[in-house]
Structure formats: C-alpha cells, structure tokens
Design a protein around this motif. Structure first.
Motif, PDB file in Angstrom:
ATOM      1  N   ARG A  23       0.821  -1.198   0.000  1.00 36.14           N
ATOM      2  CA  ARG A  23       0.000   0.000   0.000  1.00 36.14           C
ATOM      3  C   ARG A  23       0.863   1.260   0.000  1.00 36.14           C
ATOM      4  NH1 ARG A  23      -2.967  -3.158   3.881  1.00 36.14           N
ATOM      5  NH2 ARG A  23      -5.085  -3.626   3.188  1.00 36.14           N
ATOM      6  N   GLN A  24       0.601   2.137  -0.951  1.00 37.11           N
ATOM      7  CA  GLN A  24       1.187   3.465  -0.913  1.00 37.11           C
ATOM      8  C   GLN A  24       0.153   4.414  -0.308  1.00 37.11           C
ATOM      9  OE1 GLN A  24       4.412   3.845  -1.760  1.00 37.11           O
ATOM     10  NE2 GLN A  24       4.300   1.624  -2.021  1.00 37.11           N
ATOM     11  N   PRO A  46      -3.936   7.349   7.264  1.00 38.67           N
ATOM     12  CA  PRO A  46      -2.838   8.198   6.784  1.00 38.67           C
ATOM     13  C   PRO A  46      -3.113   8.713   5.379  1.00 38.67           C
ATOM     14  CG  PRO A  46      -2.215   5.877   6.693  1.00 38.67           C
ATOM     15  CD  PRO A  46      -3.546   5.929   7.371  1.00 38.67           C
ATOM     16  N   PHE A  47      -2.764   9.963   5.152  1.00 40.65           N
ATOM     17  CA  PHE A  47      -2.926  10.576   3.844  1.00 40.65           C
ATOM     18  C   PHE A  47      -1.820  11.582   3.600  1.00 40.65           C
ATOM     19  CE2 PHE A  47      -7.209   8.966   3.406  1.00 40.65           C
ATOM     20  CZ  PHE A  47      -7.432   8.983   2.028  1.00 40.65           C
ATOM     21  N   LEU A 244       4.377   3.049   7.632  1.00 48.93           N
ATOM     22  CA  LEU A 244       3.365   3.096   8.687  1.00 48.93           C
ATOM     23  C   LEU A 244       2.619   1.778   8.745  1.00 48.93           C
ATOM     24  CD1 LEU A 244       2.936   5.814   6.589  1.00 48.93           C
ATOM     25  CD2 LEU A 244       1.935   6.664   8.709  1.00 48.93           C
ATOM     26  N   VAL A 245       2.127   1.431   9.940  1.00 49.34           N
ATOM     27  CA  VAL A 245       1.244   0.275  10.117  1.00 49.34           C
ATOM     28  C   VAL A 245       0.146   0.653  11.102  1.00 49.34           C
ATOM     29  CG1 VAL A 245       2.922  -1.522   9.561  1.00 49.34           C
ATOM     30  CG2 VAL A 245       2.762  -0.673  11.908  1.00 49.34           C
ATOM     31  N   ARG A 246      -0.985  -0.031  10.972  1.00 51.06           N
ATOM     32  CA  ARG A 246      -2.107   0.200  11.882  1.00 51.06           C
ATOM     33  C   ARG A 246      -1.696  -0.116  13.330  1.00 51.06           C
ATOM     34  NH1 ARG A 246      -7.123   0.575   9.474  1.00 51.06           N
ATOM     35  NH2 ARG A 246      -7.179   0.247   7.223  1.00 51.06           N
ATOM     36  N   MET A 298       2.427  -3.079   5.506  1.00 48.64           N
ATOM     37  CA  MET A 298       3.052  -1.762   5.531  1.00 48.64           C
ATOM     38  C   MET A 298       2.386  -0.797   4.552  1.00 48.64           C
ATOM     39  SD  MET A 298       5.678  -1.664   7.652  1.00 48.64           S
ATOM     40  CE  MET A 298       6.406  -2.946   8.695  1.00 48.64           C
ATOM     41  N   TRP A 299       2.273   0.444   4.986  1.00 49.95           N
ATOM     42  CA  TRP A 299       1.948   1.565   4.117  1.00 49.95           C
ATOM     43  C   TRP A 299       3.227   2.380   3.953  1.00 49.95           C
ATOM     44  CZ3 TRP A 299      -3.506   3.779   3.821  1.00 49.95           C
ATOM     45  CH2 TRP A 299      -4.456   2.850   4.247  1.00 49.95           C
ATOM     46  N   GLU A 300       3.362   3.044   2.820  1.00 55.55           N
ATOM     47  CA  GLU A 300       4.591   3.808   2.591  1.00 55.55           C
ATOM     48  C   GLU A 300       4.290   5.103   1.860  1.00 55.55           C
ATOM     49  OE1 GLU A 300       8.933   2.404   1.701  1.00 55.55           O
ATOM     50  OE2 GLU A 300       7.873   2.533  -0.213  1.00 55.55           O
TER      51      GLU A 300
END
Length: 335
Positions: A23-24, A46-47, A244-246, A298-300
C-alpha cells in the motif's frame, strides 16, 4: 476492503521504489479542510496532502540553500543556510549523537550543531590551511574521521564517545537535531514556520499539543514508534521515506521484537533502547527488511520539499532521510 472505502486511492505516491510494500499512502483529492476531515482525520487513516501544499513556509527559503552534488550534472543538494541560522547560535537545542552502535541525547548551543554540519560538508584537505593548521572539528589522526568537537557537556555525558583513535578511517559519529520544541526557539524561527496549518487548527479541537523541528544530514533514521496524538508531518528540505502500520499491527511488531531480543520495554514510553543495540536492529529488519512477515501490512509514503503527511493517532511509523545533503522537517501534534 480498504480499496472500496477509498475510491481516490488510485492517486498514489509516485516516488516509492519499494515494490514489496503493498500500500502506498494515498493523496487527498482536494486540499480543503472538509476533505481532510472526512477522508483522513475522522476515519483515522494516513494521507498525503496534495503535493507541495506547504511550499510557501518561510523556513523552506530561509533555512536552506541548494548546492551541486558530487555527481556532475546531478540534482542540487540541500544545505543549511549557515549565515541565517548563525544569528540564533546561542539557542540551546536537543541533539541525538550516534557513533556506530552508541547513542546519546544531549543539549548544545545551535552554534555547535551548525559547526558540525559545516565541518562535515568540507573536505579533509579544506580543513588544513597554511601553516598546516587543522580545523578543530576534524580528527587530527585520519582523513575521513567524523567531525565532532569535544565539549564539556558531551565529554562528561559520553566519556570516550568521540574517540579519535587512529583506527578510525570512515565517518562514524552523526549529529541530528531531533524534536526541538518550536516554543523553545527564538521568535524569528517560530515565525518562519507560521502560520500554523489550518488542518491542525480546524480539523479537530483546535489546540496544538506540541510542535517539533528535525534537522540532519541524510541518511537520518527514526525507529518504529507511535504517537499519542494525530500528527501533521511536513518536509522542509531533502526527502524522507515513511513506513506506517495500523495500531494492532504495530503492537504485533513490537511484541515480536521484544520476544526476539528478550526485552521488556514499554510500547507507550519509548526511550533510548530503540535508538541503538539489538532493539534498533530488530525493529529496522521488521519494518524495512525484505524478509519481514509484516511487509504486506506496511503503508509507505515519500515526502519532498513542501509535502505534508497526516499520521493518525496510534499508527506506528518509522522514518528515513534519503538522498544527499540536509533533511529538514517540522511536525505538529494536535488534539
């Protein structure tokens, strides 16, 4: 499914190169407050704000210069505007100093930090001028030793932390101005980060918990942690990658790391244990390693000059400064 809730998620951060992160972080479809509140703040996701939303902050043009890199015809590298910042040299600021696997937090005058930055951007040959007088910020033993001055404070706090042994042949110690509270800085520097973003003042209750600045030469690194308040993170110079992660995933990573190293640290009160030693290494492997079992969660995002990232309350995140030259950031924690 997340994609069904976020039809605008097709607007992705286009700078990331880590293919294994699924996920971006999406970019808000509009910069207005209502969009921010509805898509990011209220659902606690997140944004990225639309690119360059904060490009007009005075600190971007006052605190930084751009100079050629070592690569011919390459991009310009950000550097501190030393002549501007030197006016505030007596201001005491918090510093994080790492030397290989050693870490210490201390406080010094801003002039000390500027001197270290200035020396590290010079070559060893430039530090020696007739009659062979050596710049005091460089080791007199070997070219390549990292520029650090022994002060009464740092020497007392760290002992032989800045050893200039002749065995040193590559840069080691790094100085990072980290989490300097804006209210502790001179008014002129606070004005350079004004006005406070409307997202901070209008999306929630309107009160700011704290504001911090971060200055250091790339690469910089902040291990995985979480904040007790929503966070608006704005890049002033250079680039940073954020993963980032939840909250529940972050707790899983933290628990695994503590079990792996036999630790018993608190997930709420994070201290120096995460900045060096086995915990730092384990956290980095779980967040940034290709073999991490958490990579699918992961989000990045990657932020450049004038970009803003919203990090919801409780979301775990780790940040790396990338590229060459100086990186600079400011963040607002708000309720």
């Amino acid at each position: 499914m997340l994609a069904a809730r976020l039809p605008y998620a097709a607007q992705r951060c286009s700078f990331s190169t880590a293919a294994h992160v699924q996920r971006q972080v999406p970019i808000l479809s509009s910069p207005d407050i209502d969009t921010f509140r509805d898509q990011a703040f209220v659902p606690a996701l997140p944004f990225l704000l639309p690119r360059h939303t904060f490009r007009d902050l005075p600190a971007i043009r006052n605190w930084f210069l751009h100079q050629p890199t070592n690569t011919s015809n390459g991009p310009l590298s950000p550097a501190l505007n030393l002549s501007y910042l030197a006016r505030f040299g007596s201001t005491i600021v918090p510093l994080e100093i790492t030397n290989n696997d050693h870490f210490v937090r201390t406080s010094q005058a801003l002039s000390f930090f500027l001197a270290c930055v200035n020396a590290s951007s010079s070559s060893y040959e430039q530090a020696i001028s007739p009659p062979k007088r050596i710049n005091r910020y460089f080791s007199a033993r070997r070219p390549g030793s990292r520029p650090i001055r022994r002060s009464v404070v740092t020497k007392r706090a760290t002992g032989d932390f800045f050893s200039s042994s002749s065995a040193i042949s590559t840069p080691t110690a790094r100085v990072y101005l980290a989490q300097a509270t804006l209210s502790d800085l001179p008014q002129a520097l606070r004005d350079d980060l004004s006005p406070t973003p409307s997202y901070v003042l209008e999306a929630g209750k309107g009160d700011v918990y704290d504001t911090s600045i971060w200055l250091g030469e790339a690469p910089t690194y902040t291990p995985l942690h979480r904040d007790p308040n929503p966070n608006l993170f704005v890049q002033l110079a250079g680039r940073k990658s954020v993963r980032l992660v939840r909250p529940d995933v972050g707790m899983g990573i933290f628990a695994k790391v503590q079990e792996r190293i036999g630790g018993n640290a608190s997930a709420t009160m994070r201290g120096e244990e995460m900045m060096a030693g086995p915990e730092k290494l384990a956290l980095e492997e779980e967040v940034w390693g290709d073999d991490s079992e958490f990579k699918a969660s992961m989000w990045e995002a990657e932020v450049g000059v004038g970009d803003g990232l919203f990090i919801p309350k409780g979301w775990w995140h780790s940040i790396k400064g990338t590229g060459e030259g100086m990186t600079g950031s400011v963040n607002w924690w708000f309720r």
